[in-house]
Scaffold this active site. Structure first.
Site, mmCIF file in Angstrom:
data_model
loop_
_atom_site.group_PDB
_atom_site.id
_atom_site.type_symbol
_atom_site.label_atom_id
_atom_site.label_comp_id
_atom_site.label_asym_id
_atom_site.label_seq_id
_atom_site.Cartn_x
_atom_site.Cartn_y
_atom_site.Cartn_z
ATOM 1 N N ASP A 169 0.883 -1.157 0.000
ATOM 2 C CA ASP A 169 0.000 0.000 0.000
ATOM 3 C C ASP A 169 0.929 1.218 0.000
ATOM 4 O O ASP A 169 2.113 1.081 0.310
ATOM 5 C CB ASP A 169 -0.861 -0.047 1.266
ATOM 6 C CG ASP A 169 -1.701 1.205 1.419
ATOM 7 O OD1 ASP A 169 -2.321 1.619 0.441
ATOM 8 O OD2 ASP A 169 -1.722 1.762 2.537
ATOM 9 N N ASP B 164 -1.411 -0.765 6.096
ATOM 10 C CA ASP B 164 -1.633 -0.282 7.460
ATOM 11 C C ASP B 164 -3.054 0.189 7.717
ATOM 12 O O ASP B 164 -3.438 0.384 8.856
ATOM 13 C CB ASP B 164 -0.680 0.884 7.766
ATOM 14 C CG ASP B 164 -1.134 2.165 7.082
ATOM 15 O OD1 ASP B 164 -1.162 3.209 7.752
ATOM 16 O OD2 ASP B 164 -1.476 2.125 5.889
ATOM 17 N N ASP C 249 -7.153 -2.032 4.105
ATOM 18 C CA ASP C 249 -6.175 -3.033 3.654
ATOM 19 C C ASP C 249 -6.464 -4.421 4.228
ATOM 20 O O ASP C 249 -5.858 -5.402 3.803
ATOM 21 C CB ASP C 249 -4.749 -2.618 4.059
ATOM 22 C CG ASP C 249 -4.279 -1.372 3.337
ATOM 23 O OD1 ASP C 249 -4.675 -1.198 2.170
ATOM 24 O OD2 ASP C 249 -3.532 -0.581 3.939
#
Length: 629
Positions: free
Chosen positions: A326, A522, A526
């Site tokens: 990410d 995080d 996600d």
């Protein structure tokens, strides 16, 4: 050494001394050999009474074929055949090996027990009269004010409302440098307050705080076994009965065949060979060293701020070939700042008013972008001015501010509202605003790349990673810029949470079964991707609870460079596991063959059992040494 280990050590010294003394005493043949037999039973029972008890309990429970049974049968048999020194020595050296193994496990456990020391014993609640009362952390409610004096542990997550201090976070993150914290700074439980008295307003209950979640992860890690551990467990269940049957056959079949052929049966010789065969075949080296290797690897990783939830994940991590990231909060700091405010031509409002609308519309969101808007606004948000808040996943939010309809989000949100947004060449995240159904302008917000992010990508490539990929909901221009700066191989931008899962599915479908995919994230959005990946890695210090719970590995200091370290730890651990498997099985097969034909005696058997176990355990504890990986 603990008390139990010290007692075993004393027994070993006493038994060894007695065996040596008896060896040099002229007692052979006295009283028809009964004196020698009785005297040698003393060191034998001193060193082996607990093994004999365990063997009897195992037989009683129907769990006959274990290492205690093998040792008991082999040593009792040797003594009955008159090999008193060998029988006692086998038990003595077996206990030495067990002591060594116990000490090694204790050394590995120490790394995790240091982490377990972060559990707070109490919390100081300030009463109305100003007096401090020590209470159980479980009794502290959200919003309570707790006081943490110098030298005490922070018991519950919260925000400092008074005071300034330095915090030791090494037990959580592996980072030895203290972190300075003052008013309005968030602090997580488990840190040690070094030098200043601070008052903290709790934001979580103890059961939901960082320290509780970490302890739960560590306590549950041993329940998730790797394929190697499961294989060894199954192997021992089949192998031990098989060698017992083999030993019985070795003791009975050759003498019977010799009798049939008219030769001397030589029962004593063949029974001794069978007993030697039993000692050699004891699977202690494998049964002990394999779990110990994983235990040491997990313990060493936890000391470096990498929490691995089980040995199965440690094993899978060693096969990682694809790492998908990410962007926000993972490769970037997630600390956003408003860089520019642009009012659309024809919109009858100021830049300050545009920012005010944006800050209020985003006031209920905990996203870093929302926080940056509220920070740039600089004044307290009036909650009674905001109503009808609705978050549209992957697009933005809509709300009523002072009765005016406000939409704040990306270009997709404007398209969804059939509005044409202004284009911008600015590098950063663009928050577009529509007020009362009319496009009104945009705000440019920029993020900062983490200092170790570029180093992390380079380190991953050195570990043998085939491809690094970045997935983000941010604009293509911003995503491409970050990917180019970091050296990431492939980037996909402007993705919704469901799109991230789809992209991960595509990569999973294109790789081989042996190659594993790691996803690093995080945020709460996600969690689905972390669950879908072969290995989910969450940023633990600032990451969301949902991401931490969904992940298999948690990085406690949010440092992406720790990903490569975690992979190196796993590779070292797996290498040690296979070294022990090949070494132990190889030596045992050779010695079993020698024992069956009479070349190997009981001393060779001691080496094949205890010696191999000690060497395997010594090798296993190398997995603890991860500092310089």
């Amino acid at each position: 050494m603990n008390k139990k280990q010290k007692k075993v050590l004393i027994r070993i010294i006493i038994a060894a001394a007695l065996i040596i003394i008896l060896k040099f005493l002229p007692i052979e043949g006295l009283l028809g050999g009964w004196l020698e037999f009785g005297l040698y039973l003393i060191p034998y029972f001193v060193i082996g009474y607990d093994i004999l008890l365990k063997a009897c309990k195992g037989i009683k429970k129907g769990q006959v074929f274990d290492e205690n049974f093998l040792m008991a049968v082999a040593t009792v048999g040797a003594i009955c055949l008159g090999d008193y020194v060998e029988g006692s020595a086998v038990m003595l050296f077996y206990q030495i090996g067990e002591l060594f193994q116990s000490y090694a496990v204790g050394k590995s456990r120490k790394n995790i027990s240091e982490l377990m020391d972060i559990r707070p014993d109490y919390a100081n609640i300030e009463g109305e009269d100003g007096r401090l009362e020590q209470v159980d952390p479980d009794e502290v409610e959200i919003g309570s004010i707790i006081v943490v004096a110098p030298g005490e542990k922070v018991p519950i997550d919260g925000v400092i409302v008074e005071g300034k201090t330095s915090l030791n976070t090494s037990a959580l993150t592996g980072e030895s440098v203290p972190r300075t914290a003052g008013e309005n700074d968030e602090v997580i439980s488990g840190c040690i307050n070094l030098d200043g008295l601070i008052k903290i307003k709790t934001t979580k209950e103890f059961g939901e705080s960082t320290v509780s979640k970490i302890l739960e992860l560590v306590e549950n890690a041993s329940s998730r076994k790797s394929k190697s551990e499961n294989f060894i467990s199954k192997f021992a269940r089949i192998y031990t009965p098989a060698v017992c049957i083999g030993a019985l056959a070795l003791a009975v079949i050759p003498p019977v065949v010799l009798l049939i052929t008219g030769s001397s049966a030589e029962w004593t010789v063949w029974i001794m060979r069978a007993l030697t065969f039993l000692v050699i075949s004891c699977p202690c080296a494998l049964v002990i060293s394999i779990p110990l290797s994983f235990f040491a690897g997990i313990g060493g990783a936890s000391r470096e701020g990498v929490l691995i939830k089980g040995s199965n994940y440690l094993e899978t991590l060693s096969d990682a070939k694809y790492v998908v990231f990410d962007k926000t909060g993972t490769m970037t700091q997630g600390v956003f700042e408003v860089k520019k405010t642009v009012v659309a031509p024809g919109a009858k409002l100021s830049e300050e008013k545009l920012l005010e609308y944006a800050a209020h519309a985003e006031s209920y969101s905990s996203h870093p972008i929302s926080k940056s808007l509220k920070k740039a606004y600089g004044r307290e948000i009036a909650a009674d001015r905001v109503s009808e808040v609705s978050e549209i996943s992957g697009h933005g939010v809509t709300a009523r501010v002072d009765g005016v309809e406000v939409a704040a989000g990306n270009a997709k949100l404007m398209t969804r509202m059939s509005l044409e947004s202004m284009s911008s060449d600015e590098i950063g995240t663009i928050v577009h605003l529509a007020i009362d159904g009319k496009y009104s302008g945009y705000i440019v917000i920029s993020d900062i790349v983490k200092p170790t992010a570029q180093q992390a990508i380079a380190a991953l490539k050195k570990t043998g990673i085939k491809k690094s990929v970045m997935l983000t909901g941010d604009r293509k221009k911003v995503a491409d810029s970050v990917a180019a700066e970091l050296g990431i191989d492939e980037v996909h931008s402007e993705l919704l949470p469901a799109d991230k899962v789809s992209k991960v599915e595509e990569i999973l479908a294109s790789k081989s079964e042996k190659e594993k995919l790691c996803f690093v994230g995080d945020g709460i959005n996600d969690a689905p991707v972390l669950t879908r990946a072969d290995i989910g890695i969450a940023m633990g210090a600032l990451g969301s609870d949902a991401a931490i719970e969904a992940a298999d590995v948690v990085l406690m200091d949010d440092d992406p460079a720790k990903i490569a370290k975690a992979i190196r730890i796993s590779k070292k651990c797996i290498r040690i596991v296979y070294e022990n498997i090949y070494f132990a099985i190889g030596i045992k097969l050779i010695c079993l063959g020698l024992g069956a034909v009479g070349i190997a005696n009981m001393w060779t058997a001691i080496f094949a059992d205890v010696g191999v176990m000690i060497i395997a355990v010594l090798n296993a504890i190398r997995a603890l040494k991860v500092k310089n990986l």
